[in-house]
Structure formats: structure tokens, C-alpha cells
Design a protein around this motif. Structure first.
Motif, PDB file in Angstrom:
ATOM      1  N   UNK A 166     -12.836  -0.241  -7.750  1.00  0.00           N
ATOM      2  CA  UNK A 166     -14.150  -0.108  -6.970  1.00  0.00           C
ATOM      3  C   UNK A 166     -13.757  -0.194  -5.355  1.00  0.00           C
ATOM      4  N   UNK A 167     -14.568   0.847  -4.706  1.00  0.00           N
ATOM      5  CA  UNK A 167     -14.208   0.739  -3.306  1.00  0.00           C
ATOM      6  C   UNK A 167     -15.182   0.146  -2.282  1.00  0.00           C
ATOM      7  N   UNK A 168     -14.896  -1.000  -1.688  1.00  0.00           N
ATOM      8  CA  UNK A 168     -15.725  -1.676  -1.087  1.00  0.00           C
ATOM      9  C   UNK A 168     -15.937  -0.997   0.469  1.00  0.00           C
ATOM     10  N   UNK A 169     -17.375  -0.990   0.519  1.00  0.00           N
ATOM     11  CA  UNK A 169     -17.644  -0.255   2.116  1.00  0.00           C
ATOM     12  C   UNK A 169     -16.988  -0.996   3.138  1.00  0.00           C
ATOM     13  N   UNK A 170     -15.996  -0.249   3.969  1.00  0.00           N
ATOM     14  CA  UNK A 170     -15.255  -0.813   5.076  1.00  0.00           C
ATOM     15  C   UNK A 170     -15.707  -0.523   6.617  1.00  0.00           C
ATOM     16  N   UNK A 171     -15.624  -1.133   7.286  1.00  0.00           N
ATOM     17  CA  UNK A 171     -15.811  -0.639   8.651  1.00  0.00           C
ATOM     18  C   UNK A 171     -14.608   0.278   9.014  1.00  0.00           C
ATOM     19  N   UNK A 172     -14.583   0.795  10.130  1.00  0.00           N
ATOM     20  CA  UNK A 172     -13.393   1.757  10.821  1.00  0.00           C
ATOM     21  C   UNK A 172     -12.336   0.724  10.860  1.00  0.00           C
ATOM     22  N   UNK A 173     -12.333  -0.415  11.282  1.00  0.00           N
ATOM     23  CA  UNK A 173     -11.437  -1.616  11.773  1.00  0.00           C
ATOM     24  C   UNK A 173     -10.763  -2.296  10.500  1.00  0.00           C
ATOM     25  N   UNK A 174     -11.718  -2.263   9.479  1.00  0.00           N
ATOM     26  CA  UNK A 174     -11.342  -2.885   8.068  1.00  0.00           C
ATOM     27  C   UNK A 174     -10.619  -1.958   7.651  1.00  0.00           C
ATOM     28  N   UNK A 175     -10.948  -0.731   7.470  1.00  0.00           N
ATOM     29  CA  UNK A 175     -10.139   0.577   6.590  1.00  0.00           C
ATOM     30  C   UNK A 175      -8.776   0.553   7.564  1.00  0.00           C
ATOM     31  N   UNK A 176      -8.633   0.542   8.768  1.00  0.00           N
ATOM     32  CA  UNK A 176      -7.241   0.465   9.380  1.00  0.00           C
ATOM     33  C   UNK A 176      -6.665  -0.762   8.969  1.00  0.00           C
ATOM     34  N   UNK A 177      -7.039  -1.905   8.709  1.00  0.00           N
ATOM     35  CA  UNK A 177      -6.463  -3.070   8.190  1.00  0.00           C
ATOM     36  C   UNK A 177      -5.841  -2.726   6.759  1.00  0.00           C
ATOM     37  N   UNK A 178      -6.579  -1.978   5.843  1.00  0.00           N
ATOM     38  CA  UNK A 178      -6.286  -1.635   4.431  1.00  0.00           C
ATOM     39  C   UNK A 178      -5.070  -0.747   4.500  1.00  0.00           C
ATOM     40  N   UNK A 179      -5.029   0.260   5.379  1.00  0.00           N
ATOM     41  CA  UNK A 179      -3.968   1.266   5.431  1.00  0.00           C
ATOM     42  C   UNK A 179      -2.713   0.344   5.789  1.00  0.00           C
ATOM     43  N   UNK A 180      -2.700  -0.468   7.043  1.00  0.00           N
ATOM     44  CA  UNK A 180      -1.904  -1.087   7.445  1.00  0.00           C
ATOM     45  C   UNK A 180      -1.089  -2.142   6.399  1.00  0.00           C
ATOM     46  N   UNK A 181      -1.759  -2.586   5.413  1.00  0.00           N
ATOM     47  CA  UNK A 181      -1.713  -3.641   4.620  1.00  0.00           C
ATOM     48  C   UNK A 181      -0.658  -2.581   3.483  1.00  0.00           C
ATOM     49  N   UNK A 182      -1.279  -1.424   3.182  1.00  0.00           N
ATOM     50  CA  UNK A 182      -0.823  -0.464   1.969  1.00  0.00           C
ATOM     51  C   UNK A 182       0.479  -0.175   2.477  1.00  0.00           C
ATOM     52  N   UNK A 183       0.739   0.269   3.743  1.00  0.00           N
ATOM     53  CA  UNK A 183       1.945   0.866   4.400  1.00  0.00           C
ATOM     54  C   UNK A 183       2.894  -0.444   4.310  1.00  0.00           C
ATOM     55  N   UNK A 184       2.711  -1.552   4.359  1.00  0.00           N
ATOM     56  CA  UNK A 184       3.823  -2.779   4.496  1.00  0.00           C
ATOM     57  C   UNK A 184       4.248  -2.885   3.014  1.00  0.00           C
ATOM     58  N   UNK A 185       3.390  -2.872   2.083  1.00  0.00           N
ATOM     59  CA  UNK A 185       3.650  -2.983   0.453  1.00  0.00           C
ATOM     60  C   UNK A 185       4.599  -1.840   0.263  1.00  0.00           C
ATOM     61  N   UNK A 186       4.003  -0.667   0.553  1.00  0.00           N
ATOM     62  CA  UNK A 186       4.788   0.660   0.201  1.00  0.00           C
ATOM     63  C   UNK A 186       6.377   0.454   0.361  1.00  0.00           C
ATOM     64  N   UNK A 187       6.233   0.059   1.759  1.00  0.00           N
ATOM     65  CA  UNK A 187       7.693  -0.002   2.440  1.00  0.00           C
ATOM     66  C   UNK A 187       8.744  -1.060   1.594  1.00  0.00           C
ATOM     67  N   UNK A 188       8.181  -2.193   1.219  1.00  0.00           N
ATOM     68  CA  UNK A 188       8.811  -3.154   0.589  1.00  0.00           C
ATOM     69  C   UNK A 188       9.060  -2.524  -1.065  1.00  0.00           C
ATOM     70  N   UNK A 189       8.165  -1.671  -1.721  1.00  0.00           N
ATOM     71  CA  UNK A 189       8.279  -1.308  -3.002  1.00  0.00           C
ATOM     72  C   UNK A 189       9.421  -0.433  -3.142  1.00  0.00           C
ATOM     73  N   UNK A 190       9.298   0.412  -1.911  1.00  0.00           N
ATOM     74  CA  UNK A 190      10.283   1.805  -1.822  1.00  0.00           C
ATOM     75  C   UNK A 190      11.750   1.084  -1.793  1.00  0.00           C
ATOM     76  N   UNK A 191      11.886   0.099  -1.038  1.00  0.00           N
ATOM     77  CA  UNK A 191      13.184  -0.473  -0.668  1.00  0.00           C
ATOM     78  C   UNK A 191      13.648  -1.227  -1.894  1.00  0.00           C
ATOM     79  N   UNK A 192      12.642  -1.778  -2.726  1.00  0.00           N
ATOM     80  CA  UNK A 192      13.019  -2.718  -3.777  1.00  0.00           C
ATOM     81  C   UNK A 192      13.561  -1.766  -4.990  1.00  0.00           C
ATOM     82  N   UNK A 193      12.692  -0.607  -5.398  1.00  0.00           N
ATOM     83  CA  UNK A 193      13.153   0.124  -6.305  1.00  0.00           C
ATOM     84  C   UNK A 193      14.155   1.037  -6.011  1.00  0.00           C
ATOM     85  N   UNK A 194      14.496   1.308  -4.889  1.00  0.00           N
ATOM     86  CA  UNK A 194      15.748   2.119  -4.569  1.00  0.00           C
ATOM     87  C   UNK A 194      17.123   1.292  -4.483  1.00  0.00           C
TER      88      UNK A 194
END
Length: 315
Positions: free
Chosen positions: A287-315
Motif C-alpha cells: 500500500x502507498x501512503x499519500x505523502x506530501x512533496x517533502x515526505x516523498x523526497x524523504x522516502x526517495x532519500x531513504x531508498x537511495x541510502x538503502x540501495x547504496x548499502x545493498x549494492x555494496x553488500x551484494x557486490x
């Protein structure tokens, strides 16, 4: 006994503070029929099983015993809590290299047993290790679930209920994103007794700055508990029990988890904290919670941080 109709079997891997608290929580309700505890500390799990079985006359029957990875062959759920705990001052992401190695040593024997059920992952950093579990196991993404922001959401709801003297059952508010430093509160969608949180706050004279302070206190609450008593375990263990019940009893209930996003929030091919519909299939719908523009930016920033760690770990 294992062949009876609707026999629900759970294998718990990791019998530390979180694992044993989960086992105890499972003993309090008739969630499953059989609980198998697996850990490298053989004497400990034998003793824990003997200790736990004495709970049954006072609660509900649950066949609890020590076992091995082979017991996962006919299990409905495998709960992963094994890993190195977080130390004071250490972030969850600091744990990734240590716990990824432990995870790899677990997933292979579980899958070699013929396991065809659902994984629920709680070891930290949970979002990264949940994604790694799915990739290592090869199971469909809906059958690998992370505890995600379930505990953070509980902490946020507790804080709001205290602040506004509200019944906890009327607080509908989520923490989204990484289970960690980049998590954030979804203010726009939050309600208390059906009324928007921001409206309730305004009427109570609570400023956005005060809400932000509460959000930060929620974000660091785990670290605060670790400094005081060395670990946190009751909250996440109960979250795991609640998730287990939703799956085993096919509840079709919405819970905050580490979910496999596929387009929600514009994110793909990763696990991140958001509500999802949970039933016997695992994650029935993200489910996707309705977010404000600022909250959506926080979600993307959080995802970017996780993805970077995951990529490093799996590589």
C-alpha cells in the motif's frame, strides 16, 4: 502430528534476546501448533524449549522444541532473528557486512531442506537483509517479509497517544522508509480518532517543531534503550508475532512492514518500510501512503541510502 489438517509450523532461527522474546510471545496466543528453535547454541535452545513448554498450561498448547535447519522442510514460516546485535553508537547499517555473512550461512541450508514457505526477517539492517534473503533464497518477493518500520510505527503511535492523551487504538499513523536513521513520519496521512493529526495538533496548541522533536525521539528510541539496557527486544518480538499470526491465520490485515515495492512511491526492486496487506500468501498488496512533496523526497532519500548499502553488500 505434523500431517494434521491446518497444522501451522514455525521455525525460529536465532534464539537471542529477540528470538526468545518472540518464542515467548508466540506462547501467549494460539498462533501456531509447532515452534522449532534453531541456533548454534545447542544447550541454550534445549533449555529455552524446556522453559517455554511450561507456559502451555497457562496459555495455549504449542509444541515447542529445539531442532535443525532440516525442520524447515515442511514449515509455513521461517523467522530470521540471528545476527550480531547493534552496539551503542553503532547504526543498523554498520551491521550489514557482519550479518550478511551470517545470513548466507542460514539461507542455504534452509532452502536445501526443501522449504517452500514464507520468510520473516528481523535481523539488522533489516531492509537490506530482507532484500538479500529474497535474492539468496530465490523465493517470490511476496513470500519474503521484513519487520521494517513495524517497531518504529509502534513507537510513533505510543508517542502520539501520550502527547495527545488519546486511546492508542484510535491512532493511525506510520513511520516510513528505512528502519533506521532516514526513517520519517507520514504526517499528512496520520489521524487520531479519525481526525487529521495536524488538525489535532493545532487544536491542542502543539507546534510542528514539537511534532518534529517527537519524531526524532522516536527515530532514536532504539538507541536510547540500548544505552540503558543493552538491547531492544520486546517490541520487535511482538511485531514478529503479530506478522506471524496475520500469515498463519490468513487475516488480510494491514500492517507496517519492510515491503517489496514495485512502483509504489516511484521505487522498484527493493524492500522499504510501508503498510501492506498481509495474508497466507505473504504480502498480498503493498500500500502507498499519500505523502506530501517533502515526505516523498524523504522516502526517495531513504531508498537511495538503502540501495547504496545493498549494492555494496551484494557486490
Amino acid at each position: 502430528m505434523t500431517n494434521q489438517v491446518n497444522h501451522h509450523k514455525v521455525v525460529l532461527v536465532g534464539d537471542g534476546s529477540v528470538g526468545s522474546s518472540y518464542a515467548f510471545a508466540m506462547m501467549q496466543q494460539q498462533v501456531a501448533d509447532e515452534l522449532v528453535i534453531v541456533d548454534i547454541a545447542q544447550d541454550h535452545i534445549q533449555g529455552d524449549a524446556l522453559d517455554l513448554e511450561d507456559v502451555q498450561p497457562l496459555t495455549a498448547p504449542l509444541d515447542v522444541h529445539a531442532g535443525t535447519y532440516a525442520d524447515a522442510s515442511d514449515a509455513d514460516l521461517v523467522i530470521l532473528t540471528a545476527g550480531v546485535p547493534r552496539k551503542p553508537g553503532e547504526s543498523r547499517l554498520d551491521l550489514v557486512n557482519k550479518n550478511l555473512k551470517i545470513l548466507q550461512s542460514i539461507i542455504k541450508p534452509v532452502m536445501d531442506s526443501g522449504f517452500d514457505g514464507i520468510f520473516i526477517v528481523a535481523a539488522n539492517p533489516v531492509d537490506v537483509l530482507t532484500a538479500a534473503t529474497q535474492k539468496l533464497s530465490g523465493l517470490p518477493r511476496n513470500r519474503v517479509i521484513g519487520s521494517g518500520t513495524s517497531l518504529d510505527t509502534s513507537r510513533w503511535q505510543v508517542a502520539l497517544a501520550k502527547k495527545f492523551n488519546a486511546d492508542l487504538r484510535t491512532v493511525n499513523a506510520f513511520i516510513l522508509g528505512e528502519h533506521g536513521d532516514s526513517e520519517f513520519a507520514a504526517y499528512e496521512a496520520a489521524t487520531i480518532a479519525g481526525k487529521p493529526l495536524l488538525t489535532v495538533a493545532k487544536e491542542a496548541g502543539v507546534t510542528q517543531a514539537e511534532l518534529d522533536d517527537m519524531e526524532q525521539a522516536t527515530r532514536v528510541k532504539g538507541g536510547s534503550i540500548i544505552k540503558l539496557k543493552g538491547a531492544t527486544f520486546y517490541g520487535v518480538a511482538t511485531s514478529l508475532m503479530r506478522l506471524s499470526r496475520a500469515v498463519l491465520h490468513n487475516e488480510n490485515v494491514v500492517l507496517p512492514i519492510g515491503a517489496p515495492v514495485d512502483g509504489q512511491y516511484g521505487l522498484h526492486d527493493m524492500y522499504i518500510g510501508t503498510p501492506a496487506l498481509i495474508n497466507a500468501t505473504g504480502v498480498a498488496e503493498v500500500l502507498e501512503v499519500p505523502l506530501s512533496a517533502a515526505e516523498q523526497a524523504k522516502m526517495v532519500k531513504s531508498a537511495d541510502a538503502l540501495q547504496a548499502v545493498l549494492n555494496d553488500a551484494l557486490n
